[in-house]
Enzyme design. Structure first.
Site, PDB file in Angstrom:
ATOM      1  CB  CYS A 181      12.079  12.040   0.517  1.00 46.49           C
ATOM      2  SG  CYS A 181      11.185  13.509   0.192  1.00 46.49           S
TER       3      CYS A 181
ATOM      4  N   GLY B  86       1.500   7.325   2.413  1.00 46.34           N
ATOM      5  CA  GLY B  86       0.227   7.150   1.721  1.00 46.34           C
ATOM      6  C   GLY B  86       0.084   7.950   0.446  1.00 46.34           C
TER       7      GLY B  86
ATOM      8  CB  CYS C  37       6.326  16.278   5.374  1.00 49.16           C
ATOM      9  SG  CYS C  37       6.126  14.889   4.250  1.00 49.16           S
TER      10      CYS C  37
ATOM     11  CB  CYS D 262       6.625   3.108  -5.360  1.00 49.12           C
ATOM     12  SG  CYS D 262       5.266   4.067  -6.048  1.00 49.12           S
TER      13      CYS D 262
ATOM     14  CD  GLU E 167       7.426   7.437  11.039  1.00 55.49           C
ATOM     15  OE1 GLU E 167       8.307   8.061  10.416  1.00 55.49           O
ATOM     16  OE2 GLU E 167       7.560   6.273  11.444  1.00 55.49           O
TER      17      GLU E 167
ATOM     18  CB  SER F  54       5.785  10.402  -7.753  1.00 50.00           C
ATOM     19  OG  SER F  54       5.782  11.051  -6.514  1.00 50.00           O
TER      20      SER F  54
HETATM   21  N1  SAH Z   1       2.112   8.890  -2.658  1.00 49.38           N
HETATM   22  C1  SAH Z   1       2.638  10.186  -2.976  1.00 49.38           C
HETATM   23  C2  SAH Z   1       3.326  10.862  -1.804  1.00 49.38           C
HETATM   24  C3  SAH Z   1       4.370   9.996  -1.150  1.00 49.38           C
HETATM   25  S1  SAH Z   1       6.012  10.293  -0.839  1.00 49.38           S
HETATM   26  C4  SAH Z   1       3.600  10.083  -4.143  1.00 49.38           C
HETATM   27  O1  SAH Z   1       4.006   8.989  -4.456  1.00 49.38           O
HETATM   28  O2  SAH Z   1       3.890  11.095  -4.743  1.00 49.38           O
HETATM   29  C5  SAH Z   1       6.715  11.678  -1.529  1.00 49.38           C
HETATM   30  C6  SAH Z   1       7.852  11.369  -2.518  1.00 49.38           C
HETATM   31  O3  SAH Z   1       8.937  10.613  -1.955  1.00 49.38           O
HETATM   32  C7  SAH Z   1       7.368  10.576  -3.724  1.00 49.38           C
HETATM   33  O4  SAH Z   1       7.873  11.182  -4.895  1.00 49.38           O
HETATM   34  C8  SAH Z   1       8.037   9.239  -3.509  1.00 49.38           C
HETATM   35  O5  SAH Z   1       8.182   8.505  -4.710  1.00 49.38           O
HETATM   36  C9  SAH Z   1       9.354   9.639  -2.910  1.00 49.38           C
HETATM   37  N2  SAH Z   1      10.083   8.557  -2.249  1.00 49.38           N
HETATM   38  C10 SAH Z   1       9.610   7.398  -1.757  1.00 49.38           C
HETATM   39  N3  SAH Z   1      10.603   6.652  -1.248  1.00 49.38           N
HETATM   40  C11 SAH Z   1      11.743   7.349  -1.414  1.00 49.38           C
HETATM   41  C12 SAH Z   1      13.109   7.121  -1.059  1.00 49.38           C
HETATM   42  N4  SAH Z   1      13.492   6.034  -0.401  1.00 49.38           N
HETATM   43  N5  SAH Z   1      14.010   8.072  -1.369  1.00 49.38           N
HETATM   44  C13 SAH Z   1      13.630   9.218  -1.979  1.00 49.38           C
HETATM   45  N6  SAH Z   1      12.357   9.500  -2.321  1.00 49.38           N
HETATM   46  C14 SAH Z   1      11.426   8.572  -2.049  1.00 49.38           C
END
Ligand code: SAH
Length: 355
Positions: free
Chosen positions: A334, A160, A104, A115, A91, A215
Site C-alpha cells: 500500500c 490516484g 488493486c 497526502c 501500476e 482514508s
Molecule cells: N486516493 C485513494 C486511494 C489511494 S491509496 C485514497 O487516498 O484513499 C490506498 C490507501 O493507501 C490510502 O488509504 C492511502 O492513504 C494509503 N497509503 C498511501 N501511502 C501509504 C504508505 N506509504 N503506507 C501505507 N498506506 C499508504
C-alpha cells in the site's frame, strides 16, 4: 488515431449502432467479446457479420496496455507496470489470498491530493485515466492467469484518487460489474477508496452499489489537515456527517483506513479520539502500518505500538483489521506504487535516479 471502443459506455455504443441501422442487441455481443472473451481484434468476433466487423474496425481501435514490467513477490503478490499510449505509466497489484484473488487498480497517473506520507503524491497529478485504461488493467492482468484462476475482487486503491476522476471511474465500474455483458464481478466485491471528497461520495453511493473505504488517517482536524491537505476543503465534521447519513443497506459497513505513522497518529489518545469519531457509524477500521519509502521521513510503529493502538480500539468496541503488508519486497505494498514513475520523473528533471 481511432477512438478506443472501450471509451464508449454501453449506451453510447448502442446509439452508435442504431444510428448506422444495426440492431441494438449487437452491442451486447460486442461487449461480451471485449470484456468476457477478452479478444483483441474485431476479426475474432465471429458471431458478427463480416461487414459489421469491418465497419467497427474502421471506426474504432481496441486499445491494450503494454506490460512494461511484471514483478512477483515472495508472498505471491504480483505487481504490473503498465505503459499507456502517451508514455505515462501506472501500476496494478494482483493479491492472491486463500479464497480470493484481488486486483488493486489505479485510476490516475500520479495524484494531486498531496497526502504527506504517500509516494504517489510526490509525482503530482499527471492525468486522469480513461475508462478503458482503468478496465484494461483488469483485462490485462486476467490474461496472465491460467484458465481456472479468476480475479474475484477489485479494489480501487492503486495510484490516484478515484473520485477526482469520477466519470471515467464510473464507466470502468460499469464494465467491471455488469453481469450480462461485462466482466461480471459483483459490486459487493468491489471497494473504492477515497480521501473523502464529500459531494462525490454522495453521488457514488446513489449511483452504484460498490463498497466505500475512506482514508481517515487522523482523528482530529489539526492533525488530519497536516497529513491530508484535502481536510481543509472537507473537514472531519462534514466528512463524518456525510458518512453517517449514507444510505447503507443493513449490515453493510464503511471501511475507514488509518495508516499508522510512528509518533504522529498512533497514541492511545488518538485511538480513543478515533473511536469517539466513529460512534454511530456502521464501520470497520483498516489499520495500515506505514509502508516506508525513500520519499518519506515517516516511520512504521513497532509491533507493540501497533498492538497498543489496536487494543484501545478493541476495548472501545471498534471493529478492526490490521492489514499485513503484501508485496513489500517488490514495492507493491500500500502506498508504494510509484517506483518506476518516480524514476521517470527524476530523469525528466535531470536528477540522478537514486532508487
Ligand atoms: N486516493 C485513494 C486511494 C489511494 S491509496 C485514497 O487516498 O484513499 C490506498 C490507501 O493507501 C490510502 O488509504 C492511502 O492513504 C494509503 N497509503 C498511501 N501511502 C501509504 C504508505 N506509504 N503506507 C501505507 N498506506 C499508504
Amino acid at each position: 488515431m481511432k477512438p478506443n471502443i472501450k471509451d464508449l459506455s454501453f449506451k453510447e455504443f448502442v446509439a452508435f449502432l442504431v444510428e448506422r441501422k444495426h440492431p441494438s442487441y449487437r452491442a451486447r455481443q460486442v461487449w461480451q467479446w471485449l470484456f468476457q472473451k477478452r479478444v483483441t481484434s474485431f476479426d475474432e468476433m465471429t458471431n458478427l457479420s463480416r461487414p459489421l466487423r469491418d465497419e467497427l474496425a474502421a471506426a474504432f481501435s481496441i486499445g491494450r496496455l503494454k506490460i512494461e514490467r511484471r514483478a512477483e513477490s515472495r508472498d505471491g503478490t504480483i505487481k504490473f507496470l503498465f505503459g499507456l499510449a502517451d508514455g505515462e505509466s501506472i501500476e496494478s497489484v494482483l493479491i492472491p489470498e486463500a479464497h480470493r484473488l484481488t486486483l488493486c487498480v489505479s485510476t490516475q497517473a500520479g495524484c494531486g491530493l498531496g497526502c504527506a506520507f504517500c509516494a504517489t503524491a510526490v509525482l503530482g497529478l499527471k492525468r486522469n485515466l480513461t475508462g478503458s485504461e482503468i478496465v484494461d488493467q483488469v483485462l490485462e492482468a486476467s490474461r496472465t492467469l491460467t484458465d481456472e484462476r479468476r480475479i474475484t475482487h477489485i479494489v480501487l486503491m492503486g495510484m490516484g484518487e478515484p473520485l477526482a476522476n469520477y466519470e471515467h471511474t464510473l464507466r470502468a465500474l460499469e464494465f467491471i460489474t455488469d453481469g450480462d455483458w461485462g466482466i461480471g464481478i459483483s459490486p459487493r466485491r468491489v471497494t473504492l477508496s477515497t480521501v473523502g471528497l464529500v459531494p462525490q461520495i454522495n453521488k457514488l453511493m446513489e449511483e452504484t452499489r460498490v463498497n466505500l473505504a475512506v482514508s481517515l488517517h487522523a482523528p482530529n482536524d489539526e492533525l488530519r489537515g497536516q497529513l491530508m491537505p484535502v481536510n481543509r476543503k472537507y473537514p472531519l465534521k462534514q466528512l463524518m456527517d456525510c458518512c453517517r447519513a449514507l444510505p447503507l443497506p443493513r449490515r453493510k459497513r464503511i471501511t475507514f483506513e488509518y495508516v499508522l505513522l510512528r509518533g504522529v497518529n498512533d497514541s492511545e489518545s488518538h485511538a480513543r479520539q478515533l473511536a469517539a469519531l466513529l460512534r454511530g457509524i456502521p464501520s470497520k477500521v483498516n489499520i495500515i502500518p506505514f509502508n516506508p519509502h525513500p520519499q518519506s521521513k515517516f516511520t512504521r510503529p513497532t509491533d507493540e505500538e501497533i498492538a497498543r493502538f489496536q487494543n484501545v480500539l478493541h476495548d472501545e468496541g471498534v471493529q478492526i483489521n490490521v492489514r499485513r503488508p503484501r508485496g513489500d519486497d517488490i514495492q507493491a505494498a500500500c502506498g508504494q506504487l510509484q517506483g518506476e514513475a518516480i524514476k521517470e520523473a527524476r530523469r525528466e528533471k535531470g536528477v540522478a535516479a537514486a532508487i
